[in-house]
Design a protein around this motif. Structure first.
Motif, PDB file in Angstrom:
ATOM      1  N   ARG A  95     -14.556  33.381  -0.293  1.00 46.86           N
ATOM      2  CA  ARG A  95     -14.617  33.782  -1.694  1.00 46.86           C
ATOM      3  C   ARG A  95     -14.794  32.596  -2.642  1.00 46.86           C
ATOM      4  O   ARG A  95     -15.616  32.647  -3.558  1.00 46.86           O
ATOM      5  CB  ARG A  95     -13.343  34.556  -2.048  1.00 46.86           C
ATOM      6  CG  ARG A  95     -13.348  35.146  -3.442  1.00 46.86           C
ATOM      7  CD  ARG A  95     -12.159  36.064  -3.631  1.00 46.86           C
ATOM      8  NE  ARG A  95     -12.176  36.670  -4.952  1.00 46.86           N
ATOM      9  CZ  ARG A  95     -11.288  37.558  -5.373  1.00 46.86           C
ATOM     10  NH1 ARG A  95     -10.315  37.958  -4.543  1.00 46.86           N
ATOM     11  NH2 ARG A  95     -11.362  38.056  -6.574  1.00 46.86           N
ATOM     12  N   GLU A  96     -14.041  31.526  -2.438  1.00 42.17           N
ATOM     13  CA  GLU A  96     -14.103  30.385  -3.348  1.00 42.17           C
ATOM     14  C   GLU A  96     -15.432  29.639  -3.225  1.00 42.17           C
ATOM     15  O   GLU A  96     -16.028  29.237  -4.229  1.00 42.17           O
ATOM     16  CB  GLU A  96     -12.935  29.435  -3.074  1.00 42.17           C
ATOM     17  CG  GLU A  96     -12.814  28.294  -4.074  1.00 42.17           C
ATOM     18  CD  GLU A  96     -12.675  28.748  -5.518  1.00 42.17           C
ATOM     19  OE1 GLU A  96     -13.178  28.030  -6.415  1.00 42.17           O
ATOM     20  OE2 GLU A  96     -12.076  29.821  -5.764  1.00 42.17           O
ATOM     21  N   ASP A  97     -15.894  29.441  -1.986  1.00 37.66           N
ATOM     22  CA  ASP A  97     -17.185  28.768  -1.793  1.00 37.66           C
ATOM     23  C   ASP A  97     -18.323  29.596  -2.391  1.00 37.66           C
ATOM     24  O   ASP A  97     -19.259  29.040  -2.982  1.00 37.66           O
ATOM     25  CB  ASP A  97     -17.446  28.541  -0.302  1.00 37.66           C
ATOM     26  CG  ASP A  97     -16.562  27.447   0.276  1.00 37.66           C
ATOM     27  OD1 ASP A  97     -16.072  26.610  -0.500  1.00 37.66           O
ATOM     28  OD2 ASP A  97     -16.350  27.448   1.506  1.00 37.66           O
ATOM     29  N   ARG A  99     -18.064  31.657  -4.896  1.00 40.13           N
ATOM     30  CA  ARG A  99     -17.942  31.556  -6.350  1.00 40.13           C
ATOM     31  C   ARG A  99     -18.626  30.294  -6.872  1.00 40.13           C
ATOM     32  O   ARG A  99     -19.309  30.319  -7.895  1.00 40.13           O
ATOM     33  CB  ARG A  99     -16.460  31.550  -6.737  1.00 40.13           C
ATOM     34  CG  ARG A  99     -16.184  31.507  -8.235  1.00 40.13           C
ATOM     35  CD  ARG A  99     -14.688  31.621  -8.501  1.00 40.13           C
ATOM     36  NE  ARG A  99     -14.387  31.524  -9.912  1.00 40.13           N
ATOM     37  CZ  ARG A  99     -14.200  30.388 -10.551  1.00 40.13           C
ATOM     38  NH1 ARG A  99     -14.288  29.238  -9.894  1.00 40.13           N
ATOM     39  NH2 ARG A  99     -13.918  30.378 -11.844  1.00 40.13           N
ATOM     40  N   LYS A 100     -18.458  29.187  -6.153  1.00 42.04           N
ATOM     41  CA  LYS A 100     -19.132  27.947  -6.547  1.00 42.04           C
ATOM     42  C   LYS A 100     -20.644  28.067  -6.387  1.00 42.04           C
ATOM     43  O   LYS A 100     -21.414  27.550  -7.196  1.00 42.04           O
ATOM     44  CB  LYS A 100     -18.597  26.783  -5.704  1.00 42.04           C
ATOM     45  CG  LYS A 100     -17.140  26.447  -5.966  1.00 42.04           C
ATOM     46  CD  LYS A 100     -16.666  25.340  -5.027  1.00 42.04           C
ATOM     47  CE  LYS A 100     -15.188  25.030  -5.251  1.00 42.04           C
ATOM     48  NZ  LYS A 100     -14.698  23.992  -4.294  1.00 42.04           N
ATOM     49  N   ARG A 102     -22.402  30.675  -6.792  1.00 42.93           N
ATOM     50  CA  ARG A 102     -22.956  31.525  -7.844  1.00 42.93           C
ATOM     51  C   ARG A 102     -23.590  30.702  -8.966  1.00 42.93           C
ATOM     52  O   ARG A 102     -24.515  31.167  -9.637  1.00 42.93           O
ATOM     53  CB  ARG A 102     -21.860  32.413  -8.449  1.00 42.93           C
ATOM     54  CG  ARG A 102     -21.241  33.414  -7.479  1.00 42.93           C
ATOM     55  CD  ARG A 102     -22.134  34.596  -7.261  1.00 42.93           C
ATOM     56  NE  ARG A 102     -21.469  35.628  -6.485  1.00 42.93           N
ATOM     57  CZ  ARG A 102     -22.080  36.425  -5.637  1.00 42.93           C
ATOM     58  NH1 ARG A 102     -23.383  36.291  -5.445  1.00 42.93           N
ATOM     59  NH2 ARG A 102     -21.430  37.360  -4.982  1.00 42.93           N
ATOM     60  N   HIS A 133     -16.668  30.006 -15.052  1.00 42.25           N
ATOM     61  CA  HIS A 133     -16.837  28.849 -14.168  1.00 42.25           C
ATOM     62  C   HIS A 133     -16.271  27.563 -14.766  1.00 42.25           C
ATOM     63  O   HIS A 133     -16.470  26.479 -14.197  1.00 42.25           O
ATOM     64  CB  HIS A 133     -18.317  28.671 -13.828  1.00 42.25           C
ATOM     65  CG  HIS A 133     -18.854  29.737 -12.920  1.00 42.25           C
ATOM     66  ND1 HIS A 133     -18.802  29.653 -11.550  1.00 42.25           N
ATOM     67  CD2 HIS A 133     -19.433  30.940 -13.198  1.00 42.25           C
ATOM     68  CE1 HIS A 133     -19.336  30.740 -11.013  1.00 42.25           C
ATOM     69  NE2 HIS A 133     -19.735  31.537 -11.992  1.00 42.25           N
TER      70      HIS A 133
END
Length: 336
Positions: A95-97, A99-100, A102, A133
């Motif tokens: 999820r975090e990777d 998000r980056k 995006r 972000h």
């Protein structure tokens, strides 16, 4: 699917899509719902996108081009395959990777009205990704929003207005500004001009081309209009019923289409000179259902050459192979 992949060529590859599949389940069975089949919207598609280019995706409605674009961005979760962006597989990211990631990939939607929240001002719409972000807040965000509006041909005071106060072309400019907010490297343009008046389409296309040069953007340009795709694309991929039929540099494809489906599409492009005549290839029958696509080559039920190759087209799926420099075709007629 035995699909040959392109080697890296002159431009560096930004995105590599390998055997991408997206099947939508069909539920049935009365009181106890169960999956009774699948809509094979995208079924084993492979291609690459090179830095700084525009790759056009064309095909009839329902061929899977929009689904492919959204699945690459993981707006829709894939059924199978890989999408490798700058060496990293998007589909294996947490999820975090993701998000980056995006920040690096954005989309411009087809309908410039339904893609904008009617309860938010333009400034809030464009500024939202900046806040999410952590790029900018407060006065810095407002300044950035004003700059983005200026870049797409609108004024900073437009930030205080709501989407319903703008024309279709202006709303699409707002959508483009939102896509640019995080300085992405790749933008999927999902039929960005099809909902606009013809007089406005050229303005938006010219804007996209200018922005590409200014910000070194890479586009996947999805469209029905073959003339538009010819104008904006460096290379073009032709899809049919969830499969990639042909990929080639734009000029080569329009001058020398090799797949029978591509030939039929090109024959439908109007010629502005009434003295020039060319054969109009009319495809017989309807597009088969993606729930139960034909065996072998998916186009064989409508192909005027299928009878020349006997049962091969009906039973053996043609691989996508390079038969001329950077010109890839999936057709038994062309690959002996």
């Amino acid at each position: 699917m035995a699909t040959a992949m392109k080697p890296e060529t002159k431009k560096e590859v930004l995105l590599e899509v390998k055997n991408l599949k997206k099947w939508f389940p069909i539920s049935g069975g009365g009181l106890i719902s169960k999956t009774i089949g699948h809509v094979k919207a995208v079924d084993g598609v492979s291609f690459d996108v090179r830095k700084g280019e525009t790759l056009g995706l064309v095909g009839e409605s329902g061929c899977g081009k929009t689904t492919a674009g959204k699945t690459i961005l993981r707006l829709i979760e894939p059924t199978g395959g890989e999408a490798i962006f700058e060496g990293k597989n998007i589909y294996s990211m947490g999820r975090e990777d993701l998000r980056k990631m995006r920040r690096e990939m954005q989309i411009i939607f087809q309908d410039p009205y339904s893609s904008l929240n009617p309860r938010m001002t333009v400034g809030e719409i464009i500024g939202e990704p900046l806040e999410i972000h952590g790029v900018a807040r407060g006065q810095e965000k407002q300044k950035r929003v004003g700059q983005l509006l200026d870049v797409v041909g609108l004024a900073s005071f437009h930030a205080r207005r709501y989407p319903h106060e703008f024309s279709g072309g202006q709303r699409q400019r707002i959508g483009i500004a939102r896509a640019l907010a995080l300085n992405p490297k790749l933008i999927v343009c999902d039929e960005p001009v099809s909902a606009l008046d013809v007089s406005i389409q050229s303005q938006v296309i010219n804007l996209l081309e200018d922005l590409q040069k200014e910000f070194n953007l890479t586009y996947i340009f999805i469209a029905h209009g073959l003339s538009v795709v010819k104008h904006v694309s460096d290379r073009v991929g032709v899809m049919y019923l969830g499969k990639m039929m042909e990929i080639s540099p734009s000029a080569e494809l329009y001058a020398n289409p090799l797949h029978p489906y591509t030939e039929a599409l090109m024959s439908a492009i109007p010629i502005p000179d009434p003295t020039i005549r060319r054969e109009r290839i009319v495809l017989e029958g309807d597009v088969p259902s993606p729930v139960n696509p034909p065996s072998g080559c998916r186009f064989h039920t409508r192909c005027r050459y299928a009878s020349q190759l006997g049962e091969r087209c009906k039973t053996e799926e043609p691989p996508l192979l390079e038969i001329a420099p950077d010109h890839w075709v999936a057709c038994h007629l062309r690959v002996k």
